[in-house]
Design an enzyme around this catalytic site. Structure first.
Site, PDB file in Angstrom:
ATOM      1  N   HIS A  98      -9.244   4.887  -1.892  1.00  0.00           N
ATOM      2  CA  HIS A  98      -8.092   4.004  -2.038  1.00  0.00           C
ATOM      3  C   HIS A  98      -8.389   3.089  -3.223  1.00  0.00           C
ATOM      4  O   HIS A  98      -9.383   2.364  -3.211  1.00  0.00           O
ATOM      5  CB  HIS A  98      -7.873   3.178  -0.764  1.00  0.00           C
ATOM      6  CG  HIS A  98      -7.469   4.033   0.405  1.00  0.00           C
ATOM      7  ND1 HIS A  98      -6.969   3.501   1.569  1.00  0.00           N
ATOM      8  CD2 HIS A  98      -7.481   5.374   0.580  1.00  0.00           C
ATOM      9  CE1 HIS A  98      -6.688   4.495   2.413  1.00  0.00           C
ATOM     10  NE2 HIS A  98      -6.999   5.633   1.833  1.00  0.00           N
TER      11      HIS A  98
ATOM     12  N   HIS B 225      -2.130 -13.874  13.474  1.00  0.00           N
ATOM     13  CA  HIS B 225      -2.842 -14.653  12.460  1.00  0.00           C
ATOM     14  C   HIS B 225      -1.986 -14.827  11.217  1.00  0.00           C
ATOM     15  O   HIS B 225      -1.219 -13.948  10.840  1.00  0.00           O
ATOM     16  CB  HIS B 225      -4.194 -14.022  12.100  1.00  0.00           C
ATOM     17  CG  HIS B 225      -4.101 -12.649  11.507  1.00  0.00           C
ATOM     18  ND1 HIS B 225      -3.897 -12.418  10.170  1.00  0.00           N
ATOM     19  CD2 HIS B 225      -4.176 -11.428  12.077  1.00  0.00           C
ATOM     20  CE1 HIS B 225      -3.859 -11.126   9.946  1.00  0.00           C
ATOM     21  NE2 HIS B 225      -4.018 -10.493  11.085  1.00  0.00           N
TER      22      HIS B 225
ATOM     23  N   GLU C 222       0.852  -1.185   0.000  1.00  0.00           N
ATOM     24  CA  GLU C 222       0.000   0.000   0.000  1.00  0.00           C
ATOM     25  C   GLU C 222       0.883   1.227   0.000  1.00  0.00           C
ATOM     26  O   GLU C 222       1.793   1.332   0.807  1.00  0.00           O
ATOM     27  CB  GLU C 222      -0.890  -0.020   1.248  1.00  0.00           C
ATOM     28  CG  GLU C 222      -1.706   1.234   1.400  1.00  0.00           C
ATOM     29  CD  GLU C 222      -2.854   1.104   2.396  1.00  0.00           C
ATOM     30  OE1 GLU C 222      -3.028   0.011   2.967  1.00  0.00           O
ATOM     31  OE2 GLU C 222      -3.552   2.102   2.584  1.00  0.00           O
TER      32      GLU C 222
ATOM     33  N   GLY D 219      -8.196  -9.666   7.362  1.00  0.00           N
ATOM     34  CA  GLY D 219      -7.438  -9.453   8.607  1.00  0.00           C
ATOM     35  C   GLY D 219      -8.252  -8.651   9.626  1.00  0.00           C
ATOM     36  O   GLY D 219      -8.242  -8.956  10.823  1.00  0.00           O
ATOM     37  N   ASP D 220      -8.973  -7.641   9.161  1.00  0.00           N
ATOM     38  CA  ASP D 220      -9.789  -6.806  10.062  1.00  0.00           C
ATOM     39  C   ASP D 220     -10.938  -7.621  10.650  1.00  0.00           C
ATOM     40  O   ASP D 220     -11.312  -7.450  11.815  1.00  0.00           O
ATOM     41  CB  ASP D 220     -10.377  -5.612   9.300  1.00  0.00           C
ATOM     42  CG  ASP D 220      -9.293  -4.839   8.560  1.00  0.00           C
ATOM     43  OD1 ASP D 220      -8.141  -4.887   9.009  1.00  0.00           O
ATOM     44  OD2 ASP D 220      -9.605  -4.216   7.531  1.00  0.00           O
TER      45      ASP D 220
ATOM     46  N   GLY E 171     -10.828   0.840   5.009  1.00  0.00           N
ATOM     47  CA  GLY E 171     -10.177   1.273   6.249  1.00  0.00           C
ATOM     48  C   GLY E 171     -10.572   0.335   7.371  1.00  0.00           C
ATOM     49  O   GLY E 171     -11.682  -0.182   7.395  1.00  0.00           O
TER      50      GLY E 171
ATOM     51  N   GLU F 116       4.198  -8.532   9.933  1.00  0.00           N
ATOM     52  CA  GLU F 116       4.112  -7.452  10.910  1.00  0.00           C
ATOM     53  C   GLU F 116       4.840  -7.813  12.205  1.00  0.00           C
ATOM     54  O   GLU F 116       5.565  -6.981  12.770  1.00  0.00           O
ATOM     55  CB  GLU F 116       2.635  -7.123  11.154  1.00  0.00           C
ATOM     56  CG  GLU F 116       1.992  -6.546   9.895  1.00  0.00           C
ATOM     57  CD  GLU F 116       0.488  -6.777   9.765  1.00  0.00           C
ATOM     58  OE1 GLU F 116      -0.053  -6.459   8.690  1.00  0.00           O
ATOM     59  OE2 GLU F 116      -0.152  -7.287  10.700  1.00  0.00           O
TER      60      GLU F 116
HETATM   61  P1  8BR Z   1       1.193 -11.109   2.620  1.00  0.00           P
HETATM   62  O1  8BR Z   1       1.683 -12.365   2.005  1.00  0.00           O
HETATM   63  O2  8BR Z   1       0.586 -11.309   4.008  1.00  0.00           O
HETATM   64  O3  8BR Z   1       0.295 -10.322   1.759  1.00  0.00           O
HETATM   65  O4  8BR Z   1       2.532 -10.288   2.898  1.00  0.00           O
HETATM   66  C1  8BR Z   1       2.869  -9.098   2.247  1.00  0.00           C
HETATM   67  C2  8BR Z   1       3.249  -8.051   3.208  1.00  0.00           C
HETATM   68  O5  8BR Z   1       3.761  -6.856   2.582  1.00  0.00           O
HETATM   69  C3  8BR Z   1       2.044  -7.677   3.952  1.00  0.00           C
HETATM   70  O6  8BR Z   1       2.168  -7.984   5.301  1.00  0.00           O
HETATM   71  C4  8BR Z   1       1.977  -6.236   3.752  1.00  0.00           C
HETATM   72  O7  8BR Z   1       1.637  -5.731   4.992  1.00  0.00           O
HETATM   73  C5  8BR Z   1       3.345  -5.786   3.337  1.00  0.00           C
HETATM   74  N1  8BR Z   1       3.400  -4.434   2.753  1.00  0.00           N
HETATM   75  C6  8BR Z   1       2.466  -3.472   2.689  1.00  0.00           C
HETATM   76 BR1  8BR Z   1       0.736  -3.656   3.103  1.00  0.00          BR
HETATM   77  N2  8BR Z   1       2.869  -2.305   2.222  1.00  0.00           N
HETATM   78  C7  8BR Z   1       4.154  -2.501   1.974  1.00  0.00           C
HETATM   79  C8  8BR Z   1       5.150  -1.639   1.500  1.00  0.00           C
HETATM   80  N3  8BR Z   1       4.891  -0.363   1.217  1.00  0.00           N
HETATM   81  N4  8BR Z   1       6.373  -2.144   1.347  1.00  0.00           N
HETATM   82  C9  8BR Z   1       6.629  -3.425   1.622  1.00  0.00           C
HETATM   83  N5  8BR Z   1       5.728  -4.298   2.086  1.00  0.00           N
HETATM   84  C10 8BR Z   1       4.492  -3.851   2.278  1.00  0.00           C
HETATM   85  P1  8BR Z   2      -3.612  -9.791   6.658  1.00  0.00           P
HETATM   86  O1  8BR Z   2      -4.046  -9.080   5.431  1.00  0.00           O
HETATM   87  O2  8BR Z   2      -3.597  -8.942   7.872  1.00  0.00           O
HETATM   88  O3  8BR Z   2      -2.380 -10.636   6.489  1.00  0.00           O
HETATM   89  O4  8BR Z   2      -4.793 -10.829   6.982  1.00  0.00           O
HETATM   90  C1  8BR Z   2      -5.108 -11.769   6.087  1.00  0.00           C
HETATM   91  C2  8BR Z   2      -5.491 -13.030   6.815  1.00  0.00           C
HETATM   92  O5  8BR Z   2      -6.615 -13.559   6.134  1.00  0.00           O
HETATM   93  C3  8BR Z   2      -4.425 -14.115   6.766  1.00  0.00           C
HETATM   94  O6  8BR Z   2      -3.641 -14.102   7.915  1.00  0.00           O
HETATM   95  C4  8BR Z   2      -5.234 -15.396   6.680  1.00  0.00           C
HETATM   96  O7  8BR Z   2      -5.395 -15.949   7.967  1.00  0.00           O
HETATM   97  C5  8BR Z   2      -6.602 -14.962   6.175  1.00  0.00           C
HETATM   98  N1  8BR Z   2      -6.943 -15.485   4.851  1.00  0.00           N
HETATM   99  C6  8BR Z   2      -6.408 -15.203   3.646  1.00  0.00           C
HETATM  100 BR1  8BR Z   2      -5.072 -14.025   3.287  1.00  0.00          BR
HETATM  101  N2  8BR Z   2      -6.956 -15.893   2.642  1.00  0.00           N
HETATM  102  C7  8BR Z   2      -7.901 -16.648   3.215  1.00  0.00           C
HETATM  103  C8  8BR Z   2      -8.819 -17.596   2.688  1.00  0.00           C
HETATM  104  N3  8BR Z   2      -8.843 -17.875   1.390  1.00  0.00           N
HETATM  105  N4  8BR Z   2      -9.658 -18.210   3.551  1.00  0.00           N
HETATM  106  C9  8BR Z   2      -9.618 -17.913   4.864  1.00  0.00           C
HETATM  107  N5  8BR Z   2      -8.763 -17.018   5.421  1.00  0.00           N
HETATM  108  C10 8BR Z   2      -7.905 -16.393   4.610  1.00  0.00           C
HETATM  109  C1  GLC Z   3      -6.035  -0.386   4.791  1.00  0.00           C
HETATM  110  C2  GLC Z   3      -6.336   0.305   3.487  1.00  0.00           C
HETATM  111  C3  GLC Z   3      -7.801   0.257   3.179  1.00  0.00           C
HETATM  112  C4  GLC Z   3      -8.330  -1.165   3.276  1.00  0.00           C
HETATM  113  C5  GLC Z   3      -7.916  -1.813   4.574  1.00  0.00           C
HETATM  114  C6  GLC Z   3      -8.278  -3.276   4.564  1.00  0.00           C
HETATM  115  O1  GLC Z   3      -6.611   0.332   5.837  1.00  0.00           O
HETATM  116  O2  GLC Z   3      -5.910   1.643   3.539  1.00  0.00           O
HETATM  117  O3  GLC Z   3      -8.026   0.779   1.896  1.00  0.00           O
HETATM  118  O4  GLC Z   3      -9.729  -1.159   3.191  1.00  0.00           O
HETATM  119  O5  GLC Z   3      -6.539  -1.697   4.785  1.00  0.00           O
HETATM  120  O6  GLC Z   3      -7.778  -3.920   5.664  1.00  0.00           O
END
Ligand code: 8BR
Ligand code: 8BR
Ligand code: GLC
Length: 453
Positions: free
Chosen positions: A175, A341, A87, A438-439, A111, A294
């Site tokens: 966004h 998570h 992002e 995630g939220d 958000g 994170e």
């Molecule tokens: P996921 O496999 O969980 O999507 O891992 C990708 C990670 O890259 C996420 O945890 C995400 O938070 C992170 N990320 C984000 Br969002 N913005 C980023 C950025 N500007 N630079 C590098 N990584 C980022």
């Molecule tokens: P973040 O974006 O904060 O990483 O949160 C994403 C979370 O969503 C992951 O940690 C994972 O547990 C869950 N998730 C994802 Br990504 N894909 C999923 C899926 N297909 N089914 C259930 N949970 C999922």
């Molecule tokens: C961040 C983004 C927003 C998105 C959200 C989802 O807050 O800025 O656009 O909806 O992540 O978790």
């Protein structure tokens, strides 16, 4: 009882008790998500028009912010090539205009605050007070019906109204979310998994601009709440964090004085200085929620490089490394609950005991699977529709590792004065969308825990 039995009994208990949860205060980030499902031909043509040679370098290394169309397209490619989320703030007006003309397929609530407000208030019926930096008509229209409120100052007093009754005509904070499925191809690249790139054309949320109502009347607002969830600090930078942090610190003190447990939803925070500042604030929170990237990033600023590397070395993530990292974080900051998570399982480390911690995680995992399956969860009964999603097979090895290392049974173990709770999640094979899962997880588990207490 097997995991499926634990899942359904946890769900039934949360469903019958969630009505007893008091008002949850949600601050700070709410925006509009304009979702565009990427199309290969369209994207390739755009990259060619912008100049392949100028675009590609940004797919190797992300820029700090987006100042050109080449940077935008390169950053989208960065995400696709790795299957990773990212992002970035979009600074340039001409790039914002380019994104607007490129268009979107769908507008959704965005958000952490907006998404959690609709889930907690609109789906679970738990009253929420939300901070919405800018209430445009479009933004207001994205709020579901239900006990969702924003504070409105009227003749020096605070009244709570539904966002649609706030009747302001403020700016749109948009966004742009570029989503791609697993296996999405562009030129010679192929996405290893589904994910998204977000470009924020928004001057409010990335800077944590706090509304006047919250600056001037926070005590009165907090008086109406029993729980709080804080989010949206992730886009701050070394240049702009000081002001917002002063406000946040003051708000946390009010919450602490009133004994209101606050959860921090820790989203990925690229700026190291800001991460260190957040670490310094963590002791003021009851609880924190984060994923593996994170957790590694915060453990790293604590000087624990070796554990950070172990967290990112395996897929699925090594649960012993996660547990060690959580214990270090809890000991350093005093935070009472850490909810981790990842794709396939969740862990919670708490300085208190009880099966309700694990059961709240199960409820959250079911809610997450419903969200992944349906895109939008309409009512609490929709969540049951995820019962038929199978429990992640790979989590069996994780459970065995935890049993061997910590003597875990039924997803619960006792370690150095903490309780460790584990649940295997349900993974939806073809999720509708990845935004906001995630939220859903963090807010359902935090609020679910208080429902079960
Ligand atoms: P996921 O496999 O969980 O999507 O891992 C990708 C990670 O890259 C996420 O945890 C995400 O938070 C992170 N990320 C984000 Br969002 N913005 C980023 C950025 N500007 N630079 C590098 N990584 C980022
Ligand atoms: P973040 O974006 O904060 O990483 O949160 C994403 C979370 O969503 C992951 O940690 C994972 O547990 C869950 N998730 C994802 Br990504 N894909 C999923 C899926 N297909 N089914 C259930 N949970 C999922
Ligand atoms: C961040 C983004 C927003 C998105 C959200 C989802 O807050 O800025 O656009 O909806 O992540 O978790």
């Amino acid at each position: 009882m097997g995991w499926n039995g634990l899942y359904s009994s946890a769900f039934e208990r949360v469903r019958s008790s969630i009505g007893g949860v008091g008002t949850v205060l949600l601050a700070y980030n709410t925006n509009i998500d304009a979702i565009k499902y990427l199309d290969r031909e369209d994207l390739e043509a755009r990259i060619e028009r912008a100049g392949v040679k100028e675009v590609l370098p940004y797919s190797e290394e992300l820029p700090k912010r987006i100042e050109s169309i080449q940077q935008l397209l390169g950053s989208i490619l960065w995400s696709i090539r790795r299957g990773k989320a990212a992002e970035l703030f979009v600074e340039s007006c001409s790039t914002r205009f380019y994104m607007k003309r490129w268009g979107w397929d769908e507008l959704r609530m965005g958000g952490q605050v907006g998404i959690m407000a609709n889930l907690l208030g609109g789906v679970y019926g738990v009253p929420v007070i939300a901070h919405v930096p800018q209430l445009s008509k479009l933004q207001a229209g994205l709020f579901k019906d239900g006990p969702i409120y924003v504070p409105k100052a009227e003749s020096g007093k605070i009244n709570l109204v539904h966002p649609r009754d706030f009747e302001a005509d403020e700016e749109n904070c948009i966004h742009y979310i570029y989503e791609f499925p697993r296996g999405f191809r562009v030129f010679e690249f192929e996405a290893p998994r589904e994910n998204r790139f977000i470009g924020s054309a928004d001057d409010y949320n990335p800077n944590v601009v706090v509304r006047q109502e919250f600056e001037e009347h926070f005590e009165e607002i907090a008086e109406k709440a029993e729980l709080a969830i804080i989010s949206g600090l992730q886009a701050l930078t070394e240049e702009n964090y000081r002001g917002p942090f002063e406000t946040i610190r003051a708000h946390l003190e009010v919450l602490e004085e009133r004994g209101i447990p606050a959860h921090l939803e820790f989203a990925f925070t690229p700026d190291e200085t800001v991460r260190k500042e957040i670490l310094g604030l963590l002791g003021k929170f009851w609880s924190v929620g984060l994923n593996e990237v994170e957790l590694a990033s915060i453990i790293e600023v604590m000087g624990e490089k070796a554990i950070a590397e172990r967290l990112l070395a395996h897929d699925p993530v090594d649960p012993v490394a996660v547990t060690e990292a959580m214990i270090k974080l809890a000991e350093k900051t005093g935070v009472r609950r850490i909810h981790f998570h990842t794709y396939g399982y969740y862990l919670a480390l708490t300085n208190y005991r009880g099966e309700f911690v694990r059961d709240a995680l199960l409820f959250a995992a079911l809610a997450a699977a419903a969200k992944a399956k349906l895109g939008d969860v309409g009512s609490i009964d929709d969540i049951v529709k995820a019962m038929d999603v199978p429990v992640n097979e790979k989590a069996r090895g994780i459970e065995e590792a935890l049993a061997k290392e910590y003597g875990m049974e039924g997803g619960i173990a006792e370690i150095s004065g903490y309780q460790l709770s584990f649940v295997p999640t349900k993974i939806v094979a073809k999720p509708r969308s990845t935004v906001g899962i995630g939220d859903t997880i963090s807010s359902s588990a935090f609020v679910g825990e208080f429902a079960l207490r």
